[in-house]
Design an enzyme around this catalytic site. Structure first.
Site, PDB file in Angstrom:
ATOM      1  N   LYS A  39       0.811  -1.216   0.000  1.00 43.12           N
ATOM      2  CA  LYS A  39       0.000   0.000   0.000  1.00 43.12           C
ATOM      3  C   LYS A  39       0.849   1.273   0.000  1.00 43.12           C
ATOM      4  O   LYS A  39       0.654   2.154  -0.841  1.00 43.12           O
ATOM      5  CB  LYS A  39      -0.909  -0.010   1.234  1.00 43.12           C
ATOM      6  CG  LYS A  39      -1.717   1.260   1.395  1.00 43.12           C
ATOM      7  CD  LYS A  39      -2.216   1.432   2.806  1.00 43.12           C
ATOM      8  CE  LYS A  39      -1.100   1.916   3.709  1.00 43.12           C
ATOM      9  NZ  LYS A  39      -1.566   2.393   5.009  1.00 43.12           N
ATOM     10  N   THR A  40       1.805   1.359   0.928  1.00 46.77           N
ATOM     11  CA  THR A  40       2.587   2.603   1.070  1.00 46.77           C
ATOM     12  C   THR A  40       3.343   2.902  -0.219  1.00 46.77           C
ATOM     13  O   THR A  40       3.364   4.043  -0.695  1.00 46.77           O
ATOM     14  CB  THR A  40       3.559   2.479   2.257  1.00 46.77           C
ATOM     15  OG1 THR A  40       2.805   2.124   3.421  1.00 46.77           O
ATOM     16  CG2 THR A  40       4.284   3.786   2.508  1.00 46.77           C
ATOM     17  N   ASP A 218      -4.633   8.632   3.679  1.00 45.39           N
ATOM     18  CA  ASP A 218      -4.164   7.282   3.992  1.00 45.39           C
ATOM     19  C   ASP A 218      -4.913   6.752   5.215  1.00 45.39           C
ATOM     20  O   ASP A 218      -5.462   7.528   6.000  1.00 45.39           O
ATOM     21  CB  ASP A 218      -2.656   7.340   4.272  1.00 45.39           C
ATOM     22  CG  ASP A 218      -2.009   5.964   4.222  1.00 45.39           C
ATOM     23  OD1 ASP A 218      -2.672   5.005   3.781  1.00 45.39           O
ATOM     24  OD2 ASP A 218      -0.840   5.846   4.637  1.00 45.39           O
ATOM     25  N   GLU A 219      -4.915   5.417   5.380  1.00 41.05           N
ATOM     26  CA  GLU A 219      -5.587   4.755   6.520  1.00 41.05           C
ATOM     27  C   GLU A 219      -7.023   5.263   6.660  1.00 41.05           C
ATOM     28  O   GLU A 219      -7.497   5.584   7.762  1.00 41.05           O
ATOM     29  CB  GLU A 219      -4.806   5.002   7.825  1.00 41.05           C
ATOM     30  CG  GLU A 219      -3.375   4.487   7.818  1.00 41.05           C
ATOM     31  CD  GLU A 219      -3.264   2.966   7.850  1.00 41.05           C
ATOM     32  OE1 GLU A 219      -4.303   2.278   7.807  1.00 41.05           O
ATOM     33  OE2 GLU A 219      -2.129   2.453   7.898  1.00 41.05           O
ATOM     34  N   GLN A 249      -9.408  -4.040   8.051  1.00 41.97           N
ATOM     35  CA  GLN A 249      -8.502  -3.706   9.151  1.00 41.97           C
ATOM     36  C   GLN A 249      -8.999  -2.502   9.953  1.00 41.97           C
ATOM     37  O   GLN A 249      -8.216  -1.807  10.604  1.00 41.97           O
ATOM     38  CB  GLN A 249      -7.090  -3.433   8.612  1.00 41.97           C
ATOM     39  CG  GLN A 249      -6.446  -4.662   7.973  1.00 41.97           C
ATOM     40  CD  GLN A 249      -5.003  -4.395   7.560  1.00 41.97           C
ATOM     41  OE1 GLN A 249      -4.108  -4.312   8.388  1.00 41.97           O
ATOM     42  NE2 GLN A 249      -4.793  -4.255   6.253  1.00 41.97           N
ATOM     43  N   ARG A 601      -0.280 -10.399  10.520  1.00 38.95           N
ATOM     44  CA  ARG A 601       1.052  -9.888  10.909  1.00 38.95           C
ATOM     45  C   ARG A 601       2.118 -10.948  10.640  1.00 38.95           C
ATOM     46  O   ARG A 601       3.307 -10.642  10.585  1.00 38.95           O
ATOM     47  CB  ARG A 601       1.110  -9.545  12.398  1.00 38.95           C
ATOM     48  CG  ARG A 601       0.171  -8.468  12.933  1.00 38.95           C
ATOM     49  CD  ARG A 601       0.154  -7.227  12.122  1.00 38.95           C
ATOM     50  NE  ARG A 601      -0.909  -7.272  11.133  1.00 38.95           N
ATOM     51  CZ  ARG A 601      -0.972  -6.533  10.043  1.00 38.95           C
ATOM     52  NH1 ARG A 601      -0.009  -5.693   9.769  1.00 38.95           N
ATOM     53  NH2 ARG A 601      -1.981  -6.631   9.191  1.00 38.95           N
TER      54      ARG A 601
END
Length: 667
Positions: A39-40, A218-219, A249, A601
């Site tokens: 994503k980043t 973002d997020e 998430q 994770r």
């Protein structure tokens, strides 16, 4: 102009979906970025692409949730394009953005644009003064009681004058008047007033829409209603807004985040282009299959499936454990095995919990086994305020001359022995060469106090003497419980908690001290030996725990955005995950997403564990496995039983001992 790398180089190394996201620069765009899908990188390349296409850097706004993320984004864009261009863009948090808006347009709302920001101790000090001014000192309300209520009202778009509690409302309204008089705004005001000035004043709205023609958030799954309203005012036609996130998430509903913002993005901005990033570069096929099966049970979500780029992998281990002692020993054993067999570093392992209170036993066993660990987003059990309070009570019962502990509990909970009395006590000790305990019993000291103060000191001395005598006779766990009831410690502690979750965690932590004490006595430790062990456990070795190398102990909430080769998810029991409150509050879906975050994770190995029995408030409580375990992909899971494995290990040891004895005889 020397803008940087060309389009071909810019797109190199992106997969098809990432490239589509990078090239989708006009109109509303929703990038659904699954866990571990790059994503980043995609967001960075997309902003760099805007610059490549000739968009002026000053017309680009990127909003993130932390200053750290903002700095990282600016740095990484600067690595792809001209450094000056990256510096000219606005990359900021929501609050920083609002400060920018209000520095230009606060005057439209009657504020000076040179307002100050009330934060930290300055803000809390002001609230404390106002509590005293309005007679709240005796009511024992805290500054954060007021701030939490004010924050809730502001973020919900409701006036502080509608806070239900009379005293909190009075202090809150006085707080707002004081802020206004001092030309100050608090963090919530920044959001509220920035949204208000854009909504009410066309000139402000047009100014900022002209300035920020391309907006990225973002997020996005973590935004609340007020942040969504701000975005709607900030972005006008042609709606060049790109939001990036993953509804799967969204785990911060308790903090005000609204998953509906990302689920209903198309209601806010017309006909958005939706790009799904589904190629996962983090986890094995085994781990992702389990994650996909679980999250597929969420009733409201954007359809997407994480695809593994790492095929196969070890099956996910699901361990059935008798209790939390065995749980901790199992984790330690698996870590040692991973270190020896796969040559892993301590930092490759992470242990994830639903709540902080499950950390104590793991901490204890890792210390015993000399396995280094670090705490991230969680406080060491032994460093918690309530744990230090309870241990201080025990220290004083074991030895009233323990000055540090005595001074800690002297007025905890408040019993009429205030700061002035404590200062007089210390002065008296210095003058006469006495310990605090001796001074408290010294008439020449108590005669200096008011009748009420002297009475409070006498009552405290009697309390300590009575319970010290009782604890010497045995059953210290019970005596401690009765002492805490006598001083009403838990009720006082609960009043200082902001949320139900904090109440539960602090209550459990107090209970855990009693459990640990009882266990230690059963193992033949004395009360003093228990206190010595606890003091050593509380001492950070060499450096702060957070800065140490070692196995990571972390809550599931704090683990979001991180990744580890080996992950242990513990406490997968009904009532823990999903949390018992989720039934009452209708947040079971968020609990499922929290487990999904935990699972994703893991890169190479994932261990799941649940206990048949767990100690809670000193009682052994039977546990049922989490109902979420029924939703996991069975073919990728291997179920293990701790007792069976231990018995098999014992049998193996017996056989090896037998052959060893035979060899010795033959030799």
């Amino acid at each position: 102009m020397g803008r940087g790398p060309g389009k071909g180089l810019l797109m190199a190394g992106l997969n098809e979906a990432q490239a589509e996201a990078v090239q989708s620069t006009e109109g509303p765009v929703l990038i659904l970025a699954g866990a571990g899908t790059g994503k980043t990188r995609t967001v960075i390349f997309r902003i760099a692409n805007l610059l490549e296409k000739g968009v002026e850097p000053r017309n680009i706004l990127a909003v993130t949730f932390t200053n750290k993320a903002a700095c990282e984004m600016r740095e990484r864009v600067g690595g792809l394009v001209r450094r000056e261009a990256a510096e000219e863009m606005t990359v900021s948090t929501f609050h920083s953005l609002c400060v920018r808006i209000l520095r230009v347009h606060a005057g439209l709302l009657g504020y000076n644009t040179n307002f100050s920001i009330a934060a930290g101790s300055d803000r809390d000090g002001l609230v404390k003064q106002l509590i005293v001014r309005h007679g709240g000192g005796k009511e024992k309300i805290q500054a954060w009681d007021v701030m939490a209520a004010v924050s809730r009202q502001k973020n919900a778009g409701m006036p502080v004058g509608e806070i239900p509690d009379d005293l909190v409302r009075t202090v809150a309204m006085s707080y707002q008047r004081e802020l206004r008089a001092r030309n100050a705004l608090d963090f919530d005001d920044l959001l509220v007033l920035a949204e208000q000035v854009l909504r009410e004043f066309k000139e402000a709205r047009e100014y900022w829409r002209e300035r920020y023609r391309y907006v990225t958030v973002d997020e996005f799954q973590d935004t609340n209603g007020l942040q969504m309203d701000l975005l709607l005012q900030l972005v006008g036609p042609p709606h060049n807004v790109c939001v990036v996130g993953d509804d799967d998430q969204s785990i911060y509903g308790w903090r005000g985040a609204q998953v509906s913002n990302i689920l209903q993005f198309g209601h806010f901005f017309p006909k958005p282009k939706v790009v799904r990033l589904e190629n996962n570069y983090r986890s094995t096929e085994a781990i992702l299959s389990v994650a996909n099966e679980l999250i597929g049970n969420s009733p409201a979500r954007h359809e997407k499936t994480l695809r593994a780029t790492i095929k196969g992998g070890e099956k996910v281990a699901l361990m059935v454990l008798p209790g939390d002692e065995e749980e901790a020993l199992w984790v330690a054993r698996e870590i040692r095995r991973g270190r020896a067999g796969k040559n892993r570093r301590w930092e490759d392992f992470a242990v994830l919990f639903r709540t902080n209170t499950h950390i104590r036993k793991i901490e204890q066993v890792l210390r015993q086994e000399e396995i280094p660990y670090r705490l991230v987003g969680a406080q060491s059990f032994f460093d918690r305020r309530e744990v230090r309070d309870v241990l201080a009570y025990l220290q004083v019962l074991a030895n009233p001359r323990a000055d540090v502990a005595l001074l800690r509990i002297l007025n905890t909970p408040p019993r009429g022995i205030g700061t002035n009395t404590a200062m007089l006590l210390l002065e008296h000790c210095r003058e006469h060469g006495l310990r605090s305990w001796e001074a408290l019993k010294d008439e020449s000291f108590t005669s200096q106090l008011s009748g009420k103060g002297a009475g409070a000191v006498r009552s405290f001395v009697e309390l300590v003497e009575e319970f010290a005598a009782r604890i010497r006779k045995g059953r210290p766990g019970e005596v401690l419980h009765e002492l805490l009831q006598e001083v009403d410690y838990l009720a006082w502690l609960m009043r200082s908690c902001r949320t139900e979750e904090e109440k539960e965690q602090r209550r459990e932590a107090v209970g855990e001290v009693g459990v640990a004490l009882t266990e230690a006595i059963k193992r033949g430790r004395s009360l003093q030996e228990f206190l010595d062990d606890a003091a050593l456990d509380a001492e950070p070795e060499e450096e702060e725990l957070e800065k140490k190398a070692g196995v990571t102990l972390i809550t599931m909430h704090a683990s979001k955005g991180l990744e580890f080769p080996v992950v242990f998810l513990l406490g997968l029991e009904e009532g823990v995950l999903p949390h018992w409150r989720s039934v009452e509050e209708g947040t079971r879906d968020e609990e499922r997403r929290l487990l999904y975050v935990g699972i994703t994770r893991a890169q190479e190995q994932l261990f799941l564990g649940f206990c048949a029995l767990r100690r809670k408030y000193g009682e052994l409580v039977r546990c049922d496995p989490s109902s979420f375990l029924e939703e996991l992909a069975g073919e990728w899971i291997v179920k293990r039983d701790y007792v069976e494995e231990m018995n098999a290990l014992a049998d193996d040891d017996d056989v090896s001992d037998f052959f060893g004895d035979m060899r010795a005889l033959l030799e």
